[in-house]
Every structure is written in structure tokens, then in C-alpha cells.
Scaffold this motif. Structure first.
Motif, mmCIF file in Angstrom:
data_model
loop_
_atom_site.group_PDB
_atom_site.id
_atom_site.type_symbol
_atom_site.label_atom_id
_atom_site.label_comp_id
_atom_site.label_asym_id
_atom_site.label_seq_id
_atom_site.Cartn_x
_atom_site.Cartn_y
_atom_site.Cartn_z
ATOM 1 N N GLY A 145 0.627 -1.023 0.010
ATOM 2 C CA GLY A 145 0.061 -0.010 -0.022
ATOM 3 C C GLY A 145 0.721 1.388 -0.120
ATOM 4 O O GLY A 145 0.208 2.358 0.164
ATOM 5 N N LEU A 146 2.221 1.237 -0.148
ATOM 6 C CA LEU A 146 2.925 2.452 -0.314
ATOM 7 C C LEU A 146 3.084 2.739 -1.927
ATOM 8 O O LEU A 146 2.718 1.727 -2.609
ATOM 9 N N LEU B 129 1.148 7.319 1.128
ATOM 10 C CA LEU B 129 0.609 8.162 0.334
ATOM 11 C C LEU B 129 0.350 9.415 1.021
ATOM 12 O O LEU B 129 0.550 10.519 0.498
ATOM 13 N N ASP B 130 -0.117 9.361 2.247
ATOM 14 C CA ASP B 130 -0.484 10.517 2.957
ATOM 15 C C ASP B 130 0.732 11.519 3.119
ATOM 16 O O ASP B 130 0.616 12.577 3.484
ATOM 17 N N ALA B 131 1.828 10.982 3.261
ATOM 18 C CA ALA B 131 3.413 11.912 3.215
ATOM 19 C C ALA B 131 3.583 12.490 1.968
ATOM 20 O O ALA B 131 4.517 13.439 2.001
ATOM 21 N N THR B 132 3.210 12.226 0.908
ATOM 22 C CA THR B 132 3.713 12.641 -0.203
ATOM 23 C C THR B 132 3.255 14.218 -0.477
ATOM 24 O O THR B 132 4.139 14.967 -1.038
ATOM 25 N N PRO B 133 2.145 14.759 -0.073
ATOM 26 C CA PRO B 133 1.977 16.362 -0.129
ATOM 27 C C PRO B 133 3.364 17.124 0.399
ATOM 28 O O PRO B 133 3.537 18.080 -0.099
ATOM 29 N N SER B 134 3.846 16.739 1.539
ATOM 30 C CA SER B 134 4.804 17.253 2.021
ATOM 31 C C SER B 134 6.271 17.315 1.223
ATOM 32 O O SER B 134 7.213 18.088 1.653
ATOM 33 N N ALA C 134 -6.425 11.793 -0.635
ATOM 34 C CA ALA C 134 -7.756 11.649 -0.436
ATOM 35 C C ALA C 134 -8.389 10.740 -1.265
ATOM 36 O O ALA C 134 -9.169 9.784 -0.707
ATOM 37 N N LEU C 135 -8.345 10.768 -2.471
ATOM 38 C CA LEU C 135 -9.045 10.181 -3.595
ATOM 39 C C LEU C 135 -8.300 8.712 -3.575
ATOM 40 O O LEU C 135 -9.252 7.654 -3.581
ATOM 41 N N PHE C 136 -7.434 8.531 -3.441
ATOM 42 C CA PHE C 136 -6.760 7.067 -3.598
ATOM 43 C C PHE C 136 -6.346 6.310 -2.202
ATOM 44 O O PHE C 136 -5.736 5.273 -2.168
ATOM 45 N N ALA C 137 -6.763 7.051 -1.098
ATOM 46 C CA ALA C 137 -6.488 6.390 0.297
ATOM 47 C C ALA C 137 -6.847 4.974 0.474
ATOM 48 O O ALA C 137 -6.417 4.374 1.120
ATOM 49 N N PRO C 138 -8.136 4.537 -0.160
ATOM 50 C CA PRO C 138 -8.636 3.013 -0.096
ATOM 51 C C PRO C 138 -7.313 2.436 -0.672
ATOM 52 O O PRO C 138 -7.294 1.079 -0.368
ATOM 53 N N PHE C 139 -6.382 2.587 -1.355
ATOM 54 C CA PHE C 139 -5.489 1.675 -2.245
ATOM 55 C C PHE C 139 -4.248 1.902 -1.244
ATOM 56 O O PHE C 139 -3.287 0.955 -1.430
ATOM 57 N N ALA C 140 -4.235 2.698 -0.300
ATOM 58 C CA ALA C 140 -2.819 2.781 0.714
ATOM 59 C C ALA C 140 -2.908 1.818 1.765
ATOM 60 O O ALA C 140 -2.348 2.089 2.752
ATOM 61 N N ALA C 141 -3.720 0.760 1.526
ATOM 62 C CA ALA C 141 -3.538 -0.355 2.351
ATOM 63 C C ALA C 141 -3.128 -1.556 1.682
ATOM 64 O O ALA C 141 -3.332 -1.938 0.621
ATOM 65 N N ALA C 142 -2.369 -2.329 2.544
ATOM 66 C CA ALA C 142 -1.696 -3.671 2.008
ATOM 67 C C ALA C 142 -3.005 -4.585 1.756
ATOM 68 O O ALA C 142 -4.031 -4.558 2.138
#
Length: 169
Positions: free
Chosen positions: A22-23, A141-146, A161-169
Motif C-alpha cells: 500500500g505504499l 501516500l499521505d506523506a507525499t504532499p509534504s 484523499a481520492l486514492f486512500a483506499p489503495f494505501a492499505a496492504a
């Protein structure tokens, strides 16, 4: 091109490539002398690139992914429902695209890597293209904006936000 971006924006695609954990893939921009690199420490980004006249956005996405990472073993997970835009700072826009575009409109796609990490080759990309990245890693994924240049951070927050569901293993 079948889908039309907002007026005044360069049509582009963005790619979130997820691994089984999920990374997402992020690369460090190789050419740090380009005018748009105005924020040291924010050289990381996901693959992206322009859409050619005869291409759909999905065709551009798979082409850009291969040109920037050499990856072809993927499964399409999702396409963002609309265009995500960012404006270039005015002085950069005048220099980068001779004032033709105010920024980029990106159609984002999420893919899952189905091959091994060894398929990723940023040093010798497909088709003899110049390397876009000089380093890469898997990141949350949530770290990429910074990690992205400040004027693109809003788009990256939307992508996260859009692709958060795919950020899980």
C-alpha cells in the motif's frame, strides 16, 4: 485526446503506483536546475507527464509510467473522476512554457505493481528517454504532499484523499 482539460491548462497525467504493502512510488527529480524547482527539499514526486494529441489519458498514463520507471506489470485500480489543476507561479510559467499555459490539469490514475520491484529502472527508462529521477523509494501516500514542490501540494492532498483506499496492504 478524448477528455478535455480546463481551458488554459496543459493536459497531463499523474500516476500513483502502489506496491502490495500500500505504499506509493516516488522519485526524486533528476534535473534540479529546472526553473520550477524553487523549493529545496521538495524534489520528490510521483510520475507524471503530458498527454499527446492522439492519446487518451489512460494511454498517456501507461506510456509515462513506462518512460519514467520502466514498469509495465500493473493493474489499473482507479481513475480520478475529474481533472486536478495547479497554477505555476507566474514568472515560472512565462519561462517554462513561454506563457502558453497557466499551469497543468492532471488526470490521475492509481495502479498496483504486479511485478517485482526489480522491474523498476529509473536510470535507463524505456524508449531511450532521459531519466526523470535520480533516486526512488516507496512512501506512504499521505506523506507525499509534504515532499512535492509547494505549488503542487494541493493536488497531492486531493490525490491522497481520492486514492486512500489503495494505501492499505
Amino acid at each position: 485526446m478524448t477528455d478535455t482539460p480546463p481551458e488554459g491548462y496543459r493536459p497531463c497525467v499523474g500516476l500513483a503506483l502502489f506496491n502490495a504493502q500500500g505504499l506509493v512510488f516516488i522519485g526524486r527529480r533528476a534535473n534540479k536546475s529546472l526553473r520550477e524547482h524553487v523549493a529545496p527539499g521538495h524534489e520528490w514526486q510521483m510520475p507524471q507527464g503530458g498527454i499527446d494529441d492522439a492519446e487518451t489519458s489512460l494511454q498517456a498514463a501507461t506510456r509515462e509510467l513506462q518512460e519514467e520507471t520502466n514498469v509495465t506489470s500493473v493493474t489499473l485500480l482507479a481513475e480520478a473522476p475529474g481533472w486536478l489543476t495547479y497554477d505555476l507561479p507566474v514568472d515560472i510559467g512565462k519561462e517554462a512554457w513561454k506563457g502558453r499555459w497557466r499551469g497543468q490539469a492532471q488526470k490521475w490514475f492509481a495502479f498496483r505493481l504486479t511485478g517485482p520491484d526489480s522491474e523498476i529502472d529509473i536510470a535507463t527508462p524505456a524508449g531511450g528517454h532521459k531519466a526523470e529521477f535520480d533516486a526512488w523509494r516507496w512512501e506512504r501516500l499521505d506523506a507525499t504532499p509534504s515532499l512535492i514542490i509547494p505549488f503542487k501540494q494541493g493536488v497531492y492532498r486531493e490525490v491522497a484523499a481520492l486514492f486512500a483506499p489503495f494505501a492499505a496492504a
